[in-house]
Design an enzyme around this catalytic site. Structure first.
Site, mmCIF file in Angstrom:
data_model
loop_
_atom_site.group_PDB
_atom_site.id
_atom_site.type_symbol
_atom_site.label_atom_id
_atom_site.label_comp_id
_atom_site.label_asym_id
_atom_site.label_seq_id
_atom_site.Cartn_x
_atom_site.Cartn_y
_atom_site.Cartn_z
ATOM 1 N N ASP A 1 0.863 -1.179 0.000
ATOM 2 C CA ASP A 1 0.000 0.000 0.000
ATOM 3 C C ASP A 1 0.905 1.235 0.000
ATOM 4 O O ASP A 1 2.133 1.133 0.053
ATOM 5 C CB ASP A 1 -0.964 -0.026 1.185
ATOM 6 C CG ASP A 1 -0.261 0.299 2.474
ATOM 7 O OD1 ASP A 1 0.981 0.477 2.456
ATOM 8 O OD2 ASP A 1 -0.928 0.374 3.509
ATOM 9 N N SER A 2 0.310 2.402 -0.057
ATOM 10 C CA SER A 2 1.088 3.629 -0.267
ATOM 11 C C SER A 2 1.496 4.315 1.030
ATOM 12 O O SER A 2 2.264 5.263 1.009
ATOM 13 C CB SER A 2 0.249 4.614 -1.066
ATOM 14 O OG SER A 2 -0.841 5.039 -0.256
ATOM 15 N N GLY A 3 0.958 3.858 2.147
ATOM 16 C CA GLY A 3 1.215 4.550 3.398
ATOM 17 C C GLY A 3 0.120 5.544 3.747
ATOM 18 O O GLY A 3 0.027 6.006 4.886
ATOM 19 N N GLY A 4 -0.704 5.870 2.775
ATOM 20 C CA GLY A 4 -1.745 6.878 3.002
ATOM 21 C C GLY A 4 -2.722 6.487 4.100
ATOM 22 O O GLY A 4 -3.029 7.293 4.986
ATOM 23 N N PHE A 5 -3.172 5.240 4.062
ATOM 24 C CA PHE A 5 -4.179 4.819 5.027
ATOM 25 C C PHE A 5 -3.687 4.998 6.464
ATOM 26 O O PHE A 5 -4.405 5.495 7.330
ATOM 27 C CB PHE A 5 -4.584 3.354 4.789
ATOM 28 C CG PHE A 5 -5.630 2.881 5.742
ATOM 29 C CD1 PHE A 5 -6.956 3.260 5.590
ATOM 30 C CD2 PHE A 5 -5.303 2.071 6.830
ATOM 31 C CE1 PHE A 5 -7.933 2.845 6.482
ATOM 32 C CE2 PHE A 5 -6.271 1.659 7.726
ATOM 33 C CZ PHE A 5 -7.585 2.039 7.553
ATOM 34 N N ASP B 1 -3.077 8.265 -1.635
ATOM 35 C CA ASP B 1 -4.349 8.987 -1.657
ATOM 36 C C ASP B 1 -4.765 9.297 -0.239
ATOM 37 O O ASP B 1 -4.270 8.675 0.713
ATOM 38 C CB ASP B 1 -5.442 8.164 -2.356
ATOM 39 C CG ASP B 1 -5.882 6.969 -1.531
ATOM 40 O OD1 ASP B 1 -5.093 6.483 -0.685
ATOM 41 O OD2 ASP B 1 -7.017 6.507 -1.718
ATOM 42 N N GLN C 1 -12.052 6.758 -4.573
ATOM 43 C CA GLN C 1 -12.657 7.170 -3.308
ATOM 44 C C GLN C 1 -14.055 7.734 -3.600
ATOM 45 O O GLN C 1 -14.601 7.497 -4.672
ATOM 46 C CB GLN C 1 -11.769 8.200 -2.596
ATOM 47 C CG GLN C 1 -10.418 7.660 -2.121
ATOM 48 C CD GLN C 1 -10.518 6.797 -0.856
ATOM 49 O OE1 GLN C 1 -11.592 6.628 -0.272
ATOM 50 N NE2 GLN C 1 -9.389 6.203 -0.458
ATOM 51 N N GLY D 1 -11.587 3.579 1.192
ATOM 52 C CA GLY D 1 -12.540 4.306 2.028
ATOM 53 C C GLY D 1 -13.807 3.530 2.338
ATOM 54 O O GLY D 1 -14.815 4.100 2.731
ATOM 55 N N ASP E 1 -7.963 -7.489 1.209
ATOM 56 C CA ASP E 1 -6.930 -7.617 2.238
ATOM 57 C C ASP E 1 -7.505 -7.094 3.540
ATOM 58 O O ASP E 1 -8.420 -6.256 3.535
ATOM 59 C CB ASP E 1 -5.695 -6.773 1.915
ATOM 60 C CG ASP E 1 -5.891 -5.327 2.323
ATOM 61 O OD1 ASP E 1 -6.575 -4.590 1.597
ATOM 62 O OD2 ASP E 1 -5.419 -4.941 3.419
ATOM 63 N N CYS F 1 -12.161 -29.506 9.992
ATOM 64 C CA CYS F 1 -11.159 -28.613 9.404
ATOM 65 C C CYS F 1 -9.878 -29.412 9.206
ATOM 66 O O CYS F 1 -9.469 -30.179 10.080
ATOM 67 C CB CYS F 1 -10.908 -27.396 10.297
ATOM 68 S SG CYS F 1 -9.566 -26.340 9.683
ATOM 69 N N CYS G 1 -6.814 -28.158 8.687
ATOM 70 C CA CYS G 1 -5.576 -27.402 8.907
ATOM 71 C C CYS G 1 -4.702 -28.064 9.969
ATOM 72 O O CYS G 1 -5.169 -28.889 10.762
ATOM 73 C CB CYS G 1 -5.877 -25.938 9.265
ATOM 74 S SG CYS G 1 -6.214 -25.634 11.015
ATOM 75 N N CYS H 1 -6.066 -27.787 13.585
ATOM 76 C CA CYS H 1 -7.225 -28.640 13.913
ATOM 77 C C CYS H 1 -6.885 -30.130 13.865
ATOM 78 O O CYS H 1 -7.512 -30.929 14.547
ATOM 79 C CB CYS H 1 -8.398 -28.308 12.998
ATOM 80 S SG CYS H 1 -9.086 -26.676 13.381
ATOM 81 N N HIS I 1 -4.907 -21.191 11.559
ATOM 82 C CA HIS I 1 -6.284 -21.646 11.307
ATOM 83 C C HIS I 1 -7.084 -20.580 10.549
ATOM 84 O O HIS I 1 -7.772 -20.896 9.574
ATOM 85 C CB HIS I 1 -6.998 -21.999 12.617
ATOM 86 C CG HIS I 1 -8.452 -22.271 12.398
ATOM 87 N ND1 HIS I 1 -8.927 -23.490 11.976
ATOM 88 C CD2 HIS I 1 -9.530 -21.448 12.476
ATOM 89 C CE1 HIS I 1 -10.245 -23.416 11.823
ATOM 90 N NE2 HIS I 1 -10.639 -22.188 12.125
#
Lengths: 368, 368
Positions: A93-97, A147, A189, A216, A266, A304, A306, A309, A335
C-alpha cells in the site's frame, strides 16, 4: 514483465468472476484474500507456512517499512521479496491509510502529508513522489497510489475536494513511477456517494491504470451501504482489469464482495483477532480464549483439515493463549488464514462451475 | 516399560560418555540438552520444528502446569504428550525450583511448601506427595522428586538441614509414586560443599533411583566451583544410571559438564536470550538486536545449516526483533536450539570416536 489480469470465467447469475493476475513473481488466482504482512512479515508465520496454506500473495506496508527498517535497507538487501524470504507476489500500500488514520498527528497539504512517526515521534513528509519512490525501492509487484482515505461519515464537500486532490496525486504518482516490473494501481474514493465514486472512477479510468482499488470502505459504514457502493461502482470498471476492495476481510463481506465482482481483498483482522484468541469458523467467530473451552478437548473446528485442527484441542490452544505462549497465536493465525484461503478456493471452484449463487446461499445458511 | 540407561561408550581421556536413555516414548541419545517447555510448549516452537532439529526430549514444569491449566485438565486430555502434541520423551521437574526461587512468597515446613501463585496470588501447598501426584497426572516419562533448592551462597548448617529434609522428602516421593511407565529421578544437593554432596548422594543412592540429578548448581556460584562439585560428585555415582545437571545450558558448561560425565542438561537460557535477540554461535554470543547489524545482510552464523541461517539475514532478524515481530523470536529460538543440538550431536560423535579431548580443545579455541 508487466502485471496483467486475465479474465477466466464470469458467473452467469452474480457479478462474481475468476481470473489470473500475472506478476513478475508468479500468478495469483482471483478472487483472492491477501494476508497482511505489515512490517515485512505476516505476523507469527513463516513464508513456507503461508505457501503450505496455498497463499499466493501478501500485502506489506510502505508506511511501516519506510520508518523501520527504512526502505534503503530493504533495497540494499535486494528488495522486499529477498529481505523477507517470500518468493511470490507482494502488493504494497502507499502509506496513506496509516497516515490519514492519525487524526491530528498529521497535516495535509496539496504537496503531501506531514506526520509524526508512531515509533519515535520524528517528523516526516510523505508526498506522492516519495510514496512511489519507497515502493520502487521495496520492489513489490503491485504498488498503490498515495491517496487520502477520508473517514466515515464524511462531509460531501470535503470528499469532493479530497478526491480531486487524489486525482492530481494519482497523476503525480504515475509520473514518479519508474519500475516496469511493478504495476501501479489506482484507488477510487468518494465515500458512500454514488456520484462522487463515479467522478473519482472516471478520472482515474482516463489515466489507464492496470488495476483499480476501492478505498474508504469498511471504515465504519453499515455493510449494506458498502454493498450498495460496490453495486454502483464495479459496473463501470473495465472487465479486463482487477478490482481490489481494500481493508475487507470478514468472511461475509468477502462472499458479498465476490458476488459484486471484486477480485482482491486484504485485511489485518483475521490475523489480529487470531492473536486475541478469536478464530473464524463456518459458523462464525469462536473465542477460544473463553472459559467455556477450558476443558474442551475437540479441535477449533470439526472437519477442518488445517495443521492446528489436526493436532490440537481448544483446551490446549486456550491454555497457550491465556499463558501468553507464542505457539497459541501461531495456531490460531494459521487456522484463520487456512479458513479464509479455503473459502476463496471453494468460491473460485463454484464460480468456475457456475454455481456461485448456490455457494453463497449455502455459506449464509451456516454463517452467523 | 521402565526407563533404563544403556552405557554405550566411555571416553578414555575424560569422564565423557555416550549412552541411550530408553523411555516409553522412545530412546534419547545422551549426552543430551533438553529444551524447556515450561508451560507445555517450548516457547515459539511447534513439536514438528523440534523434531526437525533432532530434539529427542523436552522438559516441562510441574509448578506451571499445576497452576495453569491444572494437571486434571492435562490428564483429562490424555496426558501431557497428547495435550501438547509431542510424541517423544518428556521430563517434568517437581515444581520445587520455582517455589524455592520465590523468596518470602513461600513458607517451608517439614510437610512441604506453602506458596502464592504468580498468576493470581492464590495460596497453594505443595507436598512431596502432591508433586508426584501432579507428575503422575501429566504422565511424563521422567519425574523429579520434590526438593528444596537452596540459593548460593548458602550457610553450611542450613544446607545440611535442608538436604536431610530432602532425603525424607525423597522417601515420601518414592512411596507416593504410582506409575510403572514413569521413572522418578533423585536430586543431589549440598551446595558447593564436597562432604554435603557426598552425604546427599549416599543417602539417595541407597534408595536406588533410576537416575540422579545434581541440583543447586548454576545458581550464581563461579563456574570453576561448579566444575569442582562435578569432579567430586560424579565419581561416586553409578555408571549404569544417567546423571543430570539441572539448569545448565551455556555451551561452555555443557562441554565441561560432558567432560565430567554428565548425560543430561536443561536450561531456559538458550530460548530466553533468543527472544531478546541474542544468539549462540561457535564464537560465543551475538546480540543481533544491536544497531551494528542494521545493514548486515549476512546470516546469523556463517556455515550454519539451520533454517534461519539458510534463509534470513541479521538485518532482517534485527528488524523483526526491533519491531516486536513473532517471526524474529521464532528464527532466533530455532537457531539457538539448532546450535546446541548440533553441539551435543558432535560431542557424541567425538566420544564414540574417542576424540572428545580434541573436540573440547577445538571448541574452546573458537569460543569466547
Amino acid at each position: 514483465m508487466a502485471v496483467t489480469y486475465q479474465l477466466i470465467k464470469r458467473c452467469s447469475k452474480t457479478g462474481a468472476r475468476v481470473g489470473k493476475l500475472h506478476t513478475p513473481h508468479g500468478t495469483v488466482d482471483t478472487p483472492v484474500f491477501m494476508p497482511v504482512g505489515t512490517q515485512g512479515t505476516v505476523k507469527a508465520m513463516t513464508p513456507e507456512e503461508l505457501e503450505a496454506l496455498g497463499i499466493q500473495i501478501v500485502l506489506s506496508n510502505t508506511y511501516h517499512l519506510y520508518l523501520r527498517p527504512g526502505h534503503q535497507v530493504v533495497e540494499e538487501a535486494g528488495g522486499l521479496h529477498k529481505f523477507m524470504n517470500w518468493k511470490h507476489p507482494i502488493l504494497t500500500d502507499s502509506g496513506g491509510f496509516q497516515i490519514f488514520s492519525m487524526g491530528n498527528l498529521r497535516k495535509l497539504t496539496e504537496e503531501g502529508a506531514l506526520f509524526r512517526s508512531h515509533i519515535d515521534g520524528s517528523e516526516h513528509f510523505l508526498s506522492p513522489e516519495l510514496a512511489i519512490e519507497i515502493q520502487n525501492s521495496l520492489g513489490s509487484d503491485i504498488a498503490m497510489v498515495l491517496d487520502e482515505c477520508p473517514p466515515y461519515p464524511c462531509d460531501y464537500e470535503y470528499l469532493k475536494e479530497s478526491l480531486e486532490r487524489n486525482n492530481r496525486w494519482a497523476e503525480r504518482c504515475i509520473k514518479a513511477h519508474k519500475r516496469k516490473d511493478q504495476a501501479l494501481f489506482a484507488i477510487i474514493q468518494g465515500g458512500v456517494y454514488g456520484d462522487l465514486r463515479r467522478e473519482s472512477g472516471e478520472a482515474l479510468l482516463k489515466m489507464d491504470f492496470p488495476g483499480y482499488a476501492l478505498g474508504g470502505l469498511s471504515v465504519g459504514e453499515p455493510k449494506g451501504l458498502m454493498y450498495e457502493v460496490l453495486e454502483h461502482t464495479v459496473p463501470f470498471l473495465p472487465q479486463d482489469k482487477p478490482r481490489y476492495l481494500m481493508g475487507v476481510g470478514t468472511a461475509d463481506c468477502l462472499v458479498e464482495g465476490m458476488a459484486r465482482g471484486i477480485d482482491m481483498f486484504d485485511c489485518v483482522m483475521p490475523t489480529r483477532i487470531a492473536r486475541n484468541g478469536r478464530v473464524m469458523t463456518r459458523e462464525g467467530y469462536l473465542t477460544v480464549r473463553n472459559a467455556e473451552y477450558a476443558r474442551d478437548h475437540t479441535p477449533l473446528e470439526e472437519d477442518c483439515s488445517c495443521y492446528t485442527c489436526r493436532n490440537y484441542t481448544r483446551a490446549y490452544i486456550r491454555h497457550l493463549i491465556k499463558a501468553g505462549e507464542i505457539l497459541g497465536l501461531r495456531l490460531t493465525t494459521l487456522h484463520n488464514l487456512h479458513y479464509l484461503n479455503t473459502l476463496m478456493f471453494q468460491a473460485r471452484e463454484a464460480i468456475m462451475e457456475d454455481r456461485f449463487d448456490k455457494f453463497k446461499e449455502r455459506f449464509f445458511s451456516y454463517y452467523k
